[in-house]
Design a protein around this motif. Structure first.
Motif, PDB file in Angstrom:
ATOM      1  N   GLU A   1     -25.013  -1.485 -34.824  1.00 21.57           N
ATOM      2  CA  GLU A   1     -25.854  -0.718 -35.288  1.00 21.57           C
ATOM      3  C   GLU A   1     -27.348  -1.177 -34.549  1.00 21.57           C
TER       4      GLU A   1
ATOM      5  N   VAL B   1     -20.351  -4.979 -39.031  1.00 26.05           N
ATOM      6  CA  VAL B   1     -21.429  -4.125 -37.987  1.00 26.05           C
ATOM      7  C   VAL B   1     -22.262  -5.353 -37.721  1.00 26.05           C
TER       8      VAL B   1
ATOM      9  N   SER C   1     -29.421  -7.929 -43.164  1.00 28.07           N
ATOM     10  CA  SER C   1     -30.204  -7.249 -41.983  1.00 28.07           C
ATOM     11  C   SER C   1     -31.378  -7.911 -41.829  1.00 28.07           C
TER      12      SER C   1
ATOM     13  N   ASP D   1     -30.078   3.842 -36.219  1.00 31.47           N
ATOM     14  CA  ASP D   1     -31.111   4.139 -37.258  1.00 31.47           C
ATOM     15  C   ASP D   1     -31.479   5.287 -36.921  1.00 31.47           C
TER      16      ASP D   1
ATOM     17  N   ARG E   1     -27.589   5.544 -39.474  1.00 30.21           N
ATOM     18  CA  ARG E   1     -28.003   4.891 -40.812  1.00 30.21           C
ATOM     19  C   ARG E   1     -29.448   5.385 -41.138  1.00 30.21           C
TER      20      ARG E   1
ATOM     21  N   ILE F   1     -23.525   2.905 -34.015  1.00 29.80           N
ATOM     22  CA  ILE F   1     -24.372   3.412 -35.382  1.00 29.80           C
ATOM     23  C   ILE F   1     -26.083   3.376 -34.957  1.00 29.80           C
TER      24      ILE F   1
ATOM     25  N   GLU G   1     -25.829  -5.774 -36.354  1.00 33.48           N
ATOM     26  CA  GLU G   1     -27.243  -4.885 -36.120  1.00 33.48           C
ATOM     27  C   GLU G   1     -27.991  -5.583 -35.020  1.00 33.48           C
TER      28      GLU G   1
ATOM     29  N   HIS H   1     -18.404  -2.624 -35.045  1.00 32.39           N
ATOM     30  CA  HIS H   1     -19.587  -1.713 -34.729  1.00 32.39           C
ATOM     31  C   HIS H   1     -20.886  -2.490 -34.340  1.00 32.39           C
TER      32      HIS H   1
ATOM     33  N   LEU I   1     -22.483  -6.194 -42.719  1.00 33.84           N
ATOM     34  CA  LEU I   1     -23.347  -5.997 -41.654  1.00 33.84           C
ATOM     35  C   LEU I   1     -24.071  -7.683 -41.700  1.00 33.84           C
TER      36      LEU I   1
END
Length: 637
Positions: free
Chosen positions: A198, A157, A437, A248, A316, A246, A159, A196, A478
């Protein structure tokens, strides 16, 4: 000027009202809010708002000069507290708010629409009438996403904060719009091999510096980057490229801005009335009253909305721990125990269980992911087993331990070896996602690059080693934007990432390494298929703290095997023997010390022949050269 308000027009059925009052309505956005429509041949907009403690509610806007005497809504006869009315001549694009007089001391309030699907761009604060019609072109993705999003699929993922991934400096450092972002981000993510994206919360938020975590518009993408159809185009573009999306989502708290949910009708309507339960001391924000049925319907509908109308592949859920514990960030005497005297927020637990059950039952192929930082049991286990029903949970313990280890001087690492290995003791208690993250590169924490030990060369080698171990470790992956190329400075939401440093071979080498790790993750089922099963991982050796070397096997259950070996010291280990389950030639798949990644070029010349020399309890072994601060992957030929 819009025509006089028409009463008696409604989208609400008796069943809608029943579900709303029971706390089980998950599609309130279809019946509340502002809905452009035609009534008896006359185009206009139906407005519906829940304000049970309002003496009266008027819709005011640019269509009536913001006059609260022009379009007074009717309070429904059924005691639901819903006020509604059809205003002829009002269509998409119109700006509006609700002005209401509270039954409490007769005070006047002016509020945005809790169900608005579009808003003005902050700092302006009016809601905007909008149609969400869109001709989606992502049918192929939607039909196959169950396989792409499965727990046994590869997950890597990326982010992203939409406002600072890239900007346009030659145009006043402006944001990229959603459609521009779709093209540029789609190209980059596809090239890098992430599975993905996010997004930090895209839901409308008044304070840009909250990164979206102070959500005010629970049914609208922020207008900063475009209109709702522009955001749909971004999701569609990523889907067409085979990339999942995805979002948040923040059901834990909301900001206190005057035009928002706080004190909506002159009472604590959405928040808990007791400040020990309705005010968050860390974020100075309101906490939802999960015991109020209508509030649960509001939140469940918001979750459903993004999967339904925007084709999101999952949510998420932020700050789950703050929802679960009544004493979260509160001192003795500052919180209220539950009916059994405990600290668990029973209403929030039930809300999360019900919401997860509804989402998985309604939307095929989606996942929900919990950011939950405590040892609450069974976060990612089904509700019928007593779990919260999430598909995955962020592994905060692994993140803290491994970053602490990589920041240490290597001469001291042998005394803290458990920081690398302890995570395997609990790796299968949840379906874990390993997060590096945005939270690790803000508030004075510096960048991941800055957390690594040593000079620039060693920092780059340390990052490559960290990512190698991350991809060898069970669990989905991620990375926050910029981590993939070793952003040197702490993330700043007011400017673009430092893309110019990719002219430095060390930074471009980190980027190449992450790209190739993603390709390896996708191509080798052993690295992802059994992420959540003990059958997918075996230690070869996790005890050589003095030598700073660990080795493990990843298995796919069908004979596929990948060996991972990491040297966590800067000292090359030549002729290092590692036990393996079979003989023959073992091909070196990736070596983080290769020159193309900015390394010194040490390694094993493409692989090593297995020898009939028992080691580490295995019948065969490889005699390997392990460059300093390196991670290597092998597979039997």
């Amino acid at each position: 000027m819009a025509g006089s308000v028409v009463h008696g027009v409604s989208l609400l059925t008796d069943y809608d009202l029943y579900l709303f009052r029971e706390g089980n309505h998950t599609r309130l956005y279809e019946v509340l809010g502002a809905h452009p429509m035609t009534v008896e041949g006359v185009p206009g907009t139906l407005f519906s708002v829940w304000a049970p403690n309002a003496e009266w509610v008027s819709v005011v806007g640019d269509f009536n000069g913001w006059d609260d005497g022009a379009h007074r809504l009717a309070s429904r006869w059924d005691g639901s507290g819903i006020h509604e009315g059809f205003v002829p001549g009002v269509g998409p694009g119109a700006l509006y708010k609700y002005r209401l007089r509270s039954q409490v001391q007769g005070r006047l309030f002016e509020k945005g629409d809790p169900f608005a699907v579009s808003w003005e761009a902050p700092p302006k604060s009016a809601s905007r009438v909008w149609s969400l019609d869109y001709d989606w072109g992502d049918g192929a993705w939607m039909a196959s996403r169950g396989e792409r999003n499965a727990l046994g699929a590869p997950w890597s993922v990326y982010e992203v904060h939409p406002g600072s991934w890239q900007r346009v400096p030659e145009e006043g450092n402006r944001f990229l719009g959603y459609r521009e972002l779709g093209a540029r981000l789609g190209n980059y993510v596809q090239e890098m091999g992430f599975t993905h994206v996010e997004f930090l919360p895209v839901m409308e938020h008044p304070f840009y510096g909250s990164w979206g975590y102070q959500t005010l518009g629970y049914f609208a993408p922020t207008r900063r980057y475009g209109d709702p159809q522009d955001f749909m185009a971004l999701v569609e573009e990523l889907h067409r490229r085979g990339i999942g999306v995805i979002l948040d989502w923040v059901p834990s708290h909301f900001p206190q801005d005057g035009h928002g949910l706080a004190f909506f009708d002159g009472t604590c309507l959405y928040e808990h009335a007791d400040p020990r339960q309705g005010f968050h001391p860390d974020w100075k924000s309101g906490v939802f009253n999960y015991g109020r049925n209508e509030v649960r319907s509001f939140l469940a509908s918001s979750a459903s909305f993004w999967l339904d109308r925007y084709h999101a592949d999952g949510l998420r859920v932020d700050a789950v721990a703050s929802m679960l514990y009544l004493d979260y960030s509160r001192k003795e005497g500052q919180w209220v125990p539950n009916r059994y005297g405990g600290r668990e927020n029973l209403e929030a637990v039930k809300f999360l269980q019900d919401a997860n059950g509804e989402l998985y039952g309604r939307y095929e192929g989606i996942q929900t992911i919990a950011e939950e930082s405590t040892a609450w049991p069974q976060v990612s286990r089904p509700v019928f087993l007593g779990g919260l029903g999430f598909g995955m949970k962020w592994n905060m313990g692994w993140m803290h331990d491994v970053l602490a280890h990589m920041g240490r001087d290597p001469i001291h690492r042998r005394w803290h070896w458990n920081e690398l290995t302890f995570g395997m003791w609990y790796a299968y208690t949840e379906n874990f996602l390993l997060p590096l993250s945005h939270d690790e590169v803000v508030h004075g924490k510096g960048s991941l690059w800055g957390k690594m030990w040593g000079d620039s060369w060693n920092k780059a080698a340390g990052l490559r080693l960290l990512y190698g171990w991350m991809f060898a470790h069970p669990g989905k992956k991620l990375l926050f934007m910029g981590d993939e190329f070793g952003q040197e400075g702490e993330w700043d939401h007011d400017r673009s990432l430092d893309w110019h440093i990719l002219t430095d071979p060390l930074h471009d080498g980190v980027r190449r390494w992450v790209r190739d790790l993603n390709a390896l993750l996708r191509s080798r089922p052993a690295l992802h298929r059994l992420d959540f099963s003990p059958q997918g991982f075996q230690w070869i050796d996790c005890t050589d703290s003095a030598g700073g070397v660990l080795a493990c096997l990843r298995l796919d259950g069908d004979g596929g095997t990948v060996l991972g070996v990491g040297n966590f010291t800067p000292v090359p280990r030549r002729g290092y023997r590692v036990g393996v389950p079979r003989g023959g030639f073992w091909r070196e798949l990736l070596n983080s010390d290769a020159p193309c990644y900015g390394g010194s070029g040490g390694g094993n010349l493409g692989g090593r022949q297995g020898e009939d020399v028992p080691c580490h309890g295995r019948p065969h072994s490889l005699c390997l050269d392990l460059p300093g601060l390196s991670f290597s992957f092998f597979e039997p030929a």
